[in-house]
Motif scaffolding. Structure first.
Motif, PDB file in Angstrom:
ATOM      1  N   VAL A   1      -8.933  -0.426   3.417  1.00  0.00           N
ATOM      2  CA  VAL A   1      -7.686   0.283   3.134  1.00  0.00           C
ATOM      3  C   VAL A   1      -8.011   1.753   2.977  1.00  0.00           C
ATOM      4  O   VAL A   1      -8.997   2.119   2.327  1.00  0.00           O
ATOM      5  CB  VAL A   1      -7.016  -0.254   1.842  1.00  0.00           C
ATOM      6  N   GLN A   2      -7.214   2.602   3.567  1.00  0.00           N
ATOM      7  CA  GLN A   2      -7.483   4.024   3.533  1.00  0.00           C
ATOM      8  C   GLN A   2      -7.526   4.524   2.091  1.00  0.00           C
ATOM      9  O   GLN A   2      -6.837   4.018   1.211  1.00  0.00           O
ATOM     10  CB  GLN A   2      -6.403   4.774   4.308  1.00  0.00           C
TER      11      GLN A   2
ATOM     12  N   THR B   1       0.867  -1.173   0.000  1.00  0.00           N
ATOM     13  CA  THR B   1       0.000   0.000   0.000  1.00  0.00           C
ATOM     14  C   THR B   1       0.900   1.218   0.000  1.00  0.00           C
ATOM     15  O   THR B   1       1.807   1.346   0.812  1.00  0.00           O
ATOM     16  CB  THR B   1      -0.925   0.040   1.236  1.00  0.00           C
TER      17      THR B   1
ATOM     18  N   ASN C   1      -6.317   7.060   0.775  1.00  0.00           N
ATOM     19  CA  ASN C   1      -5.104   7.687   0.266  1.00  0.00           C
ATOM     20  C   ASN C   1      -3.995   6.667   0.018  1.00  0.00           C
ATOM     21  O   ASN C   1      -2.823   7.005  -0.024  1.00  0.00           O
ATOM     22  CB  ASN C   1      -4.610   8.768   1.228  1.00  0.00           C
ATOM     23  N   HIS C   2      -4.372   5.394  -0.120  1.00  0.00           N
ATOM     24  CA  HIS C   2      -3.414   4.347  -0.428  1.00  0.00           C
ATOM     25  C   HIS C   2      -3.677   3.792  -1.826  1.00  0.00           C
ATOM     26  O   HIS C   2      -4.804   3.781  -2.304  1.00  0.00           O
ATOM     27  CB  HIS C   2      -3.507   3.201   0.579  1.00  0.00           C
TER      28      HIS C   2
ATOM     29  N   ALA D   1       1.044   5.054   0.431  1.00  0.00           N
ATOM     30  CA  ALA D   1       0.315   6.224   0.930  1.00  0.00           C
ATOM     31  C   ALA D   1       0.779   7.473   0.205  1.00  0.00           C
ATOM     32  O   ALA D   1       1.878   7.535  -0.341  1.00  0.00           O
ATOM     33  CB  ALA D   1       0.554   6.381   2.430  1.00  0.00           C
TER      34      ALA D   1
ATOM     35  N   PHE E   1       5.361   3.103   2.740  1.00  0.00           N
ATOM     36  CA  PHE E   1       4.832   1.882   2.159  1.00  0.00           C
ATOM     37  C   PHE E   1       4.661   0.848   3.249  1.00  0.00           C
ATOM     38  O   PHE E   1       5.331   0.871   4.275  1.00  0.00           O
ATOM     39  CB  PHE E   1       5.755   1.343   1.060  1.00  0.00           C
ATOM     40  N   THR E   2       3.739  -0.072   3.044  1.00  0.00           N
ATOM     41  CA  THR E   2       3.486  -1.153   3.980  1.00  0.00           C
ATOM     42  C   THR E   2       3.339  -2.443   3.205  1.00  0.00           C
ATOM     43  O   THR E   2       2.613  -2.490   2.213  1.00  0.00           O
ATOM     44  CB  THR E   2       2.191  -0.904   4.781  1.00  0.00           C
TER      45      THR E   2
ATOM     46  N   GLY F   1       0.552   6.237  -7.367  1.00  0.00           N
ATOM     47  CA  GLY F   1       0.488   7.098  -6.200  1.00  0.00           C
ATOM     48  C   GLY F   1       1.535   8.188  -6.353  1.00  0.00           C
ATOM     49  O   GLY F   1       1.578   8.902  -7.353  1.00  0.00           O
TER      50      GLY F   1
ATOM     51  N   LYS G   1      -3.243   0.217  -3.768  1.00  0.00           N
ATOM     52  CA  LYS G   1      -3.014  -1.205  -3.513  1.00  0.00           C
ATOM     53  C   LYS G   1      -2.302  -1.819  -4.725  1.00  0.00           C
ATOM     54  O   LYS G   1      -2.821  -1.782  -5.838  1.00  0.00           O
ATOM     55  CB  LYS G   1      -4.332  -1.922  -3.248  1.00  0.00           C
TER      56      LYS G   1
END
Length: 311
Positions: free
Chosen positions: A32-33, A15, A35-36, A17, A22-23, A170, A38
């Motif tokens: 998932v928010q 993800t 502003n992310h 942001a 990153f995650t 993003g 995927k």
């Protein structure tokens, strides 16, 4: 059991942001928010073909093996990737097991199966998700192979596009490199030259966005480097085989140290994603600009059969 080693493909998520963090999400949360972004990452599906189990072409046994492994991958893709509605899908190479050795007719047959397995048409909310492809050694071979069979590169590029490119998702720049051409022998091939020219052009460009480096072949690490707690097999050490008279690479587990250091220094990525190794491995590279994490195969989801020369 199909009587061969089982190759593990990988699907995992990033993800991204808007704040450029990153995650890694091996199990994506249901929410998932907004502003992310995927990003689903799939590596090394290596569709079974006549090179996988030494079964006669067109035999009932081979057709059955292809059918059931294709079915398993398609169901896995539909149940693991599509339900979470990725905004971007990345393939990290090695699409067909015997890709470089297949005739044009066999290659087209494998391509048809590949498109069916990984069809995005079931994602009704957004069937036009961007998909990006990265070349692997099973797709185009190594540098020693190119000088003898340049047609495998043109065949790959005709269907999957350029081997070196960059795209924005993003607020993160993804840099795709053809790792199979970066190391080579004494002769500087046009493929090797074009790959390095692309990389050096990016290094001198706009650095406002963080970069994630995508490479099929992992970067160098010292022998016996720990891969983390999730690896199920012993760590693979460096192995490089060169062609006679230093005419290029015939096989390698990792990029050379010199090439890896140069890549990191020129691109300065915040993260490296790689394939090739058929087990999970997370390492951290020390660089003058700070530590860089490399992730190879976070979690295994998709299973296909291949030969014992899997990687």
């Amino acid at each position: 059991m199909l009587g061969s080693e089982t190759c593990i493909s990988t699907a995992y998520y990033l993800t991204l942001a808007q704040v450029c963090t990153f995650t890694l999400l091996p199990y994506l949360p249901l929410v998932v928010q907004s502003n992310h972004v995927k990003v689903a990452v799939i590596a090394d599906p290596q569709l079974m073909d006549r090179t996988s189990l030494s079964l006669p072409p067109g035999s009932v046994a081979l057709q059955a093996a292809e059918f059931f492994t294709d079915l398993n991958m398609r169901r896995s893709f539909q149940s693991v990737v599509l339900p979470f509605k990725p905004d971007v899908v990345l393939f990290l190479g090695d699409y067909f097991d015997g890709g470089t050795y297949l005739s044009d007719e066999e290659w087209q047959d494998s391509l048809f199966r590949f498109k069916h397995i990984f069809s995005m048409s079931e994602q009704r909310t957004n069937p036009h998700v961007p998909i990006y492809y990265l070349s692997g050694n099973h797709d185009i071979g190594y540098s020693a192979f190119h000088s003898v069979h340049p047609e495998v590169i043109s065949r790959y590029e005709k269907e999957f596009g350029p081997r070196n490119f960059q795209f924005l998702s993003g607020k993160v720049d993804f840099v795709v490199v053809d790792a199979q051409t970066l190391d080579g022998g004494a002769t500087q091939s046009k493929e090797r030259s074009s790959s390095w020219e692309f990389i050096k052009t990016l290094s001198a460009g706009n650095e406002s966005n963080p970069k994630i480096l995508l490479t099929h072949i992992p970067l160098y690490r010292p022998d016996n480097t720990p891969c983390g707690p999730h690896r199920s097999s012993p760590a693979i050490n460096q192995r490089i085989y060169s062609a006679a008279m230093d005419q290029g690479i015939k096989y390698q587990n990792y990029l050379s140290k010199q090439t890896s250091d140069l890549l990191l220094g020129l691109l300065k990525p915040i993260l490296v994603l790689s394939g090739h190794d058929h087990d999970q491995c997370t390492v951290v590279h020390s660089t003058p600009f700070g530590p860089v994490m490399e992730v190879t195969k976070v979690l295994s989801y998709l299973v296909a059969a291949c030969t014992t020369r899997c990687i």
